[in-house]
Structure formats: C-alpha cells, structure tokens
Design an enzyme around this catalytic site. Structure first.
Site, short mmCIF file in Angstrom:
data_model
loop_
_atom_site.label_atom_id
_atom_site.label_comp_id
_atom_site.label_asym_id
_atom_site.label_seq_id
_atom_site.Cartn_x
_atom_site.Cartn_y
_atom_site.Cartn_z
N PHE A 52 49.90 84.32 -1.34
CA PHE A 52 49.08 83.48 -1.26
C PHE A 52 49.96 81.99 -0.94
CE2 PHE A 52 50.18 83.75 -5.85
CZ PHE A 52 51.32 81.40 -5.55
N SER B 110 52.36 90.83 -10.03
CA SER B 110 51.49 90.25 -8.43
C SER B 110 52.30 88.85 -8.02
CB SER B 110 50.55 91.05 -8.14
OG SER B 110 50.57 92.23 -7.42
N PRO B 111 53.17 88.35 -8.80
CA PRO B 111 53.27 86.97 -9.14
C PRO B 111 53.15 85.97 -8.12
CG PRO B 111 55.22 87.45 -9.60
CD PRO B 111 54.77 89.38 -9.52
N GLY C 274 44.25 89.01 -4.57
CA GLY C 274 43.07 89.95 -5.44
C GLY C 274 44.30 90.98 -5.33
N TYR D 155 56.03 104.96 -7.75
CA TYR D 155 56.27 104.38 -7.37
C TYR D 155 57.37 104.91 -5.85
CZ TYR D 155 55.11 100.32 -9.62
OH TYR D 155 54.24 98.96 -10.70
#
Length: 305
Positions: A226, A215-216, A220, A52
């Site tokens: 979203f 990635s909750p 994709g 990271y």
C-alpha cells in the site's frame, strides 16, 4: 536495534525480524548480502516455513551464510509447518517429518521456535502436544508457537501442551487493522465493531504471547504494497509528512506505527532489498507520538467513534 523477549522464553531478539519467503529467488551471493545486511542492522530473527519456495528458501539461506556453529549462535531461527498441497496437517507424523526436513535444509541441529502454520480443523491437540514433547525432549526445537490462531484455538492446544506458546503470527498493517478496530467500537452497530478474531490482541497481551505482524506493508491477502500505491492517497500523504519530519522513509514510519503499540508487536518484513531493510530498521530508533499514531490510523480510512 532495540531488543524484545519472545513471549516468556529466553529468546531475546531484535524488535524487527526478516521473513525469508522470497530468499529462494536470490542466488547465493545476493542472499548472503541480504542476511549479512540484516545482522548488521540488528535484525537477528529469521522467519522461515517449510513451504517457502517448497523448501528452497531454507536451503538457500543456509548455503548463503555457509551455516556453522559460529554463525548459528548469532541468530534466532524460526520456521513453520502444517500447510500442505490443498490441506492443512497438524498430525504428529507430519510435524516431526517437517521439522526433520527444516533441520536438514537449514543445516542446524535445532530450531529456536516452531510455529503451527494456519489452523488445521482436524487438529488433535493431544497429538500435537505429543509431537511438541518429542521435539522438545530431543533438543530439536526449543520453543513453540502458532500462526493465525484465535484464543480458543490456542486454549484447545494448551489443554494438552502445558508449556508456553511464545508467538502468534497475525496479519497487521496500517491498512489491515481488524484486531485494533473492534476495540474502538465496543457495543456499536457498525462493521468495525464486529470481533473477527475473538479478541486475540488482548488475549496475547494477557498471556505474554508475542504477536508477530506479517505483511506489514501489504494490503488485502498479499495483494501488493500500500506504500506508494495511488489507491491509498491519504495514508501515503500522512506517511510522507511524518517521514520528512523524522528524517526517515515512509516504510520506516509504517513500521514505527506497529512498534508504537504497547503490545510489543514484532513486524516480520519480507524485503530482499538491503537498502530498504536498512531504512526499515531505523524505525527502531524513533517513537511516534500518540497524536501521530492516531493521525496515521485515521488516514488509513478508520473513523473513531
């Protein structure tokens, strides 16, 4: 915030954790505010990885909070290793070298939880077990886990590493649910029936391995959120409807949907916005009904058989 145990370990942490991938983009003052705000909200597990920010995320984190013994004992630090430039590397030499680098950047003597980051096809499980043993006996790592691995990959490692794997990080959100979809469509001739992960959800539950959902809020492969995205009108409408009824934000409802699952899944949220994190943390205070959970699942385009 409600607490959960990580696997069968003695680590008790807030049920929502903070992913620190983007903290390298902040200056010291803003990073400190993000971390302090997280702790105030009950978020005390901070998820890192050696890649990271090419190591900068760990550095900025430690510098921002002016890491010392008093600060260190109030938080749980998790980091990952194994991804290199163009390949994966679970060799003993790389694991040990990676941990030394993370300890130095995080300004700490030990890591609470070390995860193997993405499967390495060339993994020698005996060599990995040797690295884990060296780190455990030296006191540099307390517990171990994996990321993005299926049951047989974990079983292969456990042939030589006899202690518990406490965590498996897997992608999960309202619009990315393959580990749940297959369970609804057993013995059916449709795409959701395809088991893409060797029943990893059930395996982790059977073996008391905590699933951490990365990635909750993304769709994709980290293609963007979203939530609030016009490409996902139905799920956003349902999120807004339930959020208004509960008096929280749509992001909190998306988080509560994950928390509602009986597997005690821990979302790893990556926001660096302090107010957004406070809003997300409120998910710990609400519980969706069974009907609401299924309404959200269907609104994401999933059909029940």
């Amino acid at each position: 915030m409600k607490k959960i145990k990580l696997g069968r370990s003695e680590l008790e942490v807030g049920e929502i954790s903070l992913g620190c991938m983007r903290i390298s983009e902040l200056d010291k003052k803003d990073a400190a505010y993000v971390i302090e705000n997280a702790m105030d909200a009950g978020v005390d597990l901070f998820d890192h990885a050696d890649i990271y920010g090419k190591g900068k995320s760990e550095e900025v984190f430690a510098e921002a909070i002016e890491m010392n013994d008093d600060v260190r004992e109030k938080m749980t630090l998790q980091t990952k290793c194994g991804i290199r430039d163009g390949f994966f590397d679970f060799s003993k030499a790389h694991i040990l070298e990676s941990v030394e680098g993370s300890l130095r950047r995080l300004k700490t003597d030990y890591i609470d939880s070390l995860l193997l980051h993405r499967p390495d096809a060339l993994m020698d499980p005996q060599e990995v077990a040797e690295a884990f043993t060296t780190l455990k006996e030296s006191g540099k790592v307390r517990y171990f886990g994996v990321s993005n691995q299926n049951p047989m990959q974990m079983e292969l490692l456990k042939k030589y590493w006899k202690e518990d794997l406490i965590v498996n990080q897997l992608q999960l959100s309202l619009v990315h649910t393959p580990m749940i979809d297959a369970g609804f469509n057993v013995n059916m001739m449709n795409d959701p029936a395809v088991v893409r992960d060797s029943n990893v959800l059930e395996y982790c539950r059977l073996n008391d391995i905590t699933i951490q959902a990365w990635s909750p809020f993304q769709h994709g492969m980290i293609e963007g959120p979203f939530i609030g995205n016009k490409e996902f009108p139905e799920v956003n409408a349902k999120l807004q409807e339930i959020a208004e009824k509960k008096g929280v934000t749509d992001t909190a409802i998306a988080t509560a949907w994950i928390l509602r699952h009986p597997a005690n899944i821990q979302p790893v949220v990556g926001t660096m916005n302090p107010q957004r994190l406070k809003d997300i943390a409120k998910a710990s205070e609400i519980e969706l009904t069974r009907e609401e959970w299924y309404e959200l699942y269907r609104s994401a385009g999933n059909e029940l058989p």
